[in-house]
Design a protein around this motif. Structure first.
Motif, PDB file in Angstrom:
ATOM      1  N   HIS A   1      -4.107  32.464  23.633  1.00 29.60           N
ATOM      2  CA  HIS A   1      -2.918  32.677  22.802  1.00 29.60           C
ATOM      3  C   HIS A   1      -1.764  33.209  23.647  1.00 29.60           C
ATOM      4  O   HIS A   1      -1.973  34.119  24.457  1.00 29.60           O
ATOM      5  CB  HIS A   1      -3.220  33.707  21.697  1.00 29.60           C
ATOM      6  CG  HIS A   1      -4.109  33.164  20.617  1.00 29.60           C
ATOM      7  ND1 HIS A   1      -4.614  33.937  19.595  1.00 29.60           N
ATOM      8  CD2 HIS A   1      -4.562  31.896  20.390  1.00 29.60           C
ATOM      9  CE1 HIS A   1      -5.336  33.169  18.794  1.00 29.60           C
ATOM     10  NE2 HIS A   1      -5.332  31.941  19.259  1.00 29.60           N
TER      11      HIS A   1
ATOM     12  N   SER B   1      -0.946  24.144  21.675  1.00 21.84           N
ATOM     13  CA  SER B   1      -1.217  24.117  20.236  1.00 21.84           C
ATOM     14  C   SER B   1      -0.425  25.221  19.531  1.00 21.84           C
ATOM     15  O   SER B   1       0.540  25.741  20.099  1.00 21.84           O
ATOM     16  CB  SER B   1      -2.724  24.206  19.982  1.00 21.84           C
ATOM     17  OG  SER B   1      -2.992  23.897  18.632  1.00 21.84           O
ATOM     18  N   THR B   2      -0.832  25.569  18.339  1.00 21.36           N
ATOM     19  CA  THR B   2       0.053  26.327  17.461  1.00 21.36           C
ATOM     20  C   THR B   2      -0.665  27.384  16.621  1.00 21.36           C
ATOM     21  O   THR B   2      -1.851  27.244  16.316  1.00 21.36           O
ATOM     22  CB  THR B   2       0.774  25.329  16.518  1.00 21.36           C
ATOM     23  OG1 THR B   2       1.486  26.052  15.521  1.00 21.36           O
ATOM     24  CG2 THR B   2      -0.205  24.416  15.807  1.00 21.36           C
ATOM     25  N   ASP B   3       0.117  28.376  16.190  1.00 19.41           N
ATOM     26  CA  ASP B   3      -0.361  29.381  15.225  1.00 19.41           C
ATOM     27  C   ASP B   3      -0.667  28.740  13.863  1.00 19.41           C
ATOM     28  O   ASP B   3      -1.383  29.325  13.053  1.00 19.41           O
ATOM     29  CB  ASP B   3       0.720  30.466  15.039  1.00 19.41           C
ATOM     30  CG  ASP B   3       2.070  29.892  14.641  1.00 19.41           C
ATOM     31  OD1 ASP B   3       2.415  28.799  15.126  1.00 19.41           O
ATOM     32  OD2 ASP B   3       2.785  30.520  13.841  1.00 19.41           O
TER      33      ASP B   3
ATOM     34  N   GLU C   1      -6.995  20.021  18.911  1.00 14.20           N
ATOM     35  CA  GLU C   1      -7.737  21.011  19.719  1.00 14.20           C
ATOM     36  C   GLU C   1      -9.210  20.598  19.839  1.00 14.20           C
ATOM     37  O   GLU C   1      -9.799  20.645  20.929  1.00 14.20           O
ATOM     38  CB  GLU C   1      -7.681  22.393  19.051  1.00 14.20           C
ATOM     39  CG  GLU C   1      -6.327  23.058  19.049  1.00 14.20           C
ATOM     40  CD  GLU C   1      -6.404  24.483  18.503  1.00 14.20           C
ATOM     41  OE1 GLU C   1      -7.479  24.905  18.032  1.00 14.20           O
ATOM     42  OE2 GLU C   1      -5.368  25.182  18.551  1.00 14.20           O
TER      43      GLU C   1
ATOM     44  N   ARG D   1      -2.263  28.257  22.452  1.00 16.07           N
ATOM     45  CA  ARG D   1      -1.600  28.310  21.132  1.00 16.07           C
ATOM     46  C   ARG D   1      -0.378  29.213  21.236  1.00 16.07           C
ATOM     47  O   ARG D   1      -0.474  30.334  21.753  1.00 16.07           O
ATOM     48  CB  ARG D   1      -2.545  28.888  20.080  1.00 16.07           C
ATOM     49  CG  ARG D   1      -3.706  27.991  19.736  1.00 16.07           C
ATOM     50  CD  ARG D   1      -4.517  28.626  18.610  1.00 16.07           C
ATOM     51  NE  ARG D   1      -5.718  27.882  18.321  1.00 16.07           N
ATOM     52  CZ  ARG D   1      -6.903  28.451  18.070  1.00 16.07           C
ATOM     53  NH1 ARG D   1      -7.036  29.780  18.075  1.00 16.07           N
ATOM     54  NH2 ARG D   1      -7.947  27.689  17.801  1.00 16.07           N
TER      55      ARG D   1
END
Ligand SMILES: NC(=O)c1ccc[n+]([C@@H]2O[C@H](COP(=O)([O-])OP(=O)(O)OC[C@H]3O[C@@H](n4cnc5c(N)ncnc54)[C@H](OP(=O)(O)O)[C@@H]3O)[C@@H](O)[C@H]2O)c1
Length: 283
Positions: free
Chosen positions: A205, A98-100, A131, A145
């Protein structure tokens, strides 16, 4: 046996090479096995014996997503939900990227995994919903992420900068967005580390260490590019604001991620962004 979904993308290609090099048995699929087709996923899964699924498939065109919301959602949320449900059915552990962009970027200290999400664009919103679908459909999952990814395969900020620096006398780069450039190779190596250690499921993260603006990143790309010959032109790197650089959708102004959890869980040291950029450009 590992199932690598999205094996032809930037991160997927890096992972394929690393899995091969480390002799992990795996099967890779990409567009030819559409993640929005639940029956196709289940059929494929039942024909193999997967212990792990890694998902790198995604809709990643952040600006285009604003006009293409249904397709973006079908991949990043529904398709990811299908993958998680398939993983659950065959009792495989899932690693999903996933992503920031799940954060609004209004923070002023690195985001932890427990900070509330608040995406500001279609891409971020669909990734956040992906998510949630993972956590609901397959609790035996890791969500990693990451941010500001670049690598050898596919397009990235580094490729774009090198091309423009070789073509133009000057370029303007935004200096009001803070984040952490991340080499796909470092992320791929960390994904493999999840196979070795039995760490708790949930969100983690991962980026390279340190935080800078896109302008700082561009200056370092130029400086290293000039030294190693990948930039042969004199190009002035100018700083500008996001407001001066029109984009379809706003990017999070601050998207630095706190990596304490993954470092402690996996016992890893994460390379700083400039060291990894140097290695990437040398390679
Ligand atoms: N790139 C970044 O800066 C960045 C930053 C933070 C997080 N991430 C996340 O990191 C992950 C990997 O990113 P990436 O940059 O490696 O992505 P990418 O290069 O865009 O790769 C995604 C892959 O998924 C494939 N795909 C598209 N639709 C599909 C479908 N319906 N079924 C199966 N596969 C399909 C794509 O094929 P086509 O190329 O043919 O569409 C592509 O090969 C993504 O989850 C992304 O959200 C990326």
């Amino acid at each position: 046996m590992i199932w690598l979904i999205g094996n032809k993308g930037m991160l997927g290609t890096e992972l394929s090479l690393l899995l091969e090099r480390n002799r992990f048995p795996f099967v890779g699929t990409d567009r030819e096995l559409d993640i929005t087709d639940m029956a196709a996923l289940e059929n494929f899964a039942s024909a193999h014996s997967f212990d792990w699924i890694i998902n790198c498939a995604a809709y990643t065109a952040v600006d285009k997503a604003e006009d293409d919301g249904d397709v973006c959602r079908s991949l990043n949320a529904d398709g990811v939900g299908n993958i998680a449900a398939t993983a659950n059915k065959i009792k495989a552990r899932l690693i999903h990227i996933s992503t920031d962009y799940v954060f609004n970027g209004k923070g002023n200290r690195p985001y932890t995994e427990d900070d509330p999400t608040d995406p500001i664009g279609v891409y971020g919103l669909t990734k956040r919903d992906g998510e949630l679908a993972v956590l609901k459909n397959n609790p035996d999952s890791y969500i990693i992420r990451t941010a500001w990814l670049y690598g050898k395969h596919g397009n990235s900020f580094v490729h774009t900068m090198l091309k423009l620096m070789n073509e133009r006398e000057s370029i303007s780069v935004v200096n009001d967005q803070n984040g952490s450039p991340t080499w796909a190779y470092d992320l791929a190596s960390t994904v493999l580390a999840f196979f070795e250690k039995d760490v708790p499921f949930g969100i983690y993260h991962f980026t390279n260490e340190g935080s800078i603006t896109w302008f700082d990143f561009a200056k370092e790309i130029y400086s290293l590019g000039r030294k190693n010959g990948s930039v042969t032109n004199n190009c002035k790197i100018k700083s500008c604001t996001s407001a001066e650089f029109p984009a379809k959708v706003a990017r999070p102004a601050y998207s630095v991620l706190d990596k304490s959890k993954i470092k402690t869980a996996l016992g890893i040291t994460i390379p700083p962004w400039d060291e990894s950029l140097r290695k990437f450009l040398e390679a």
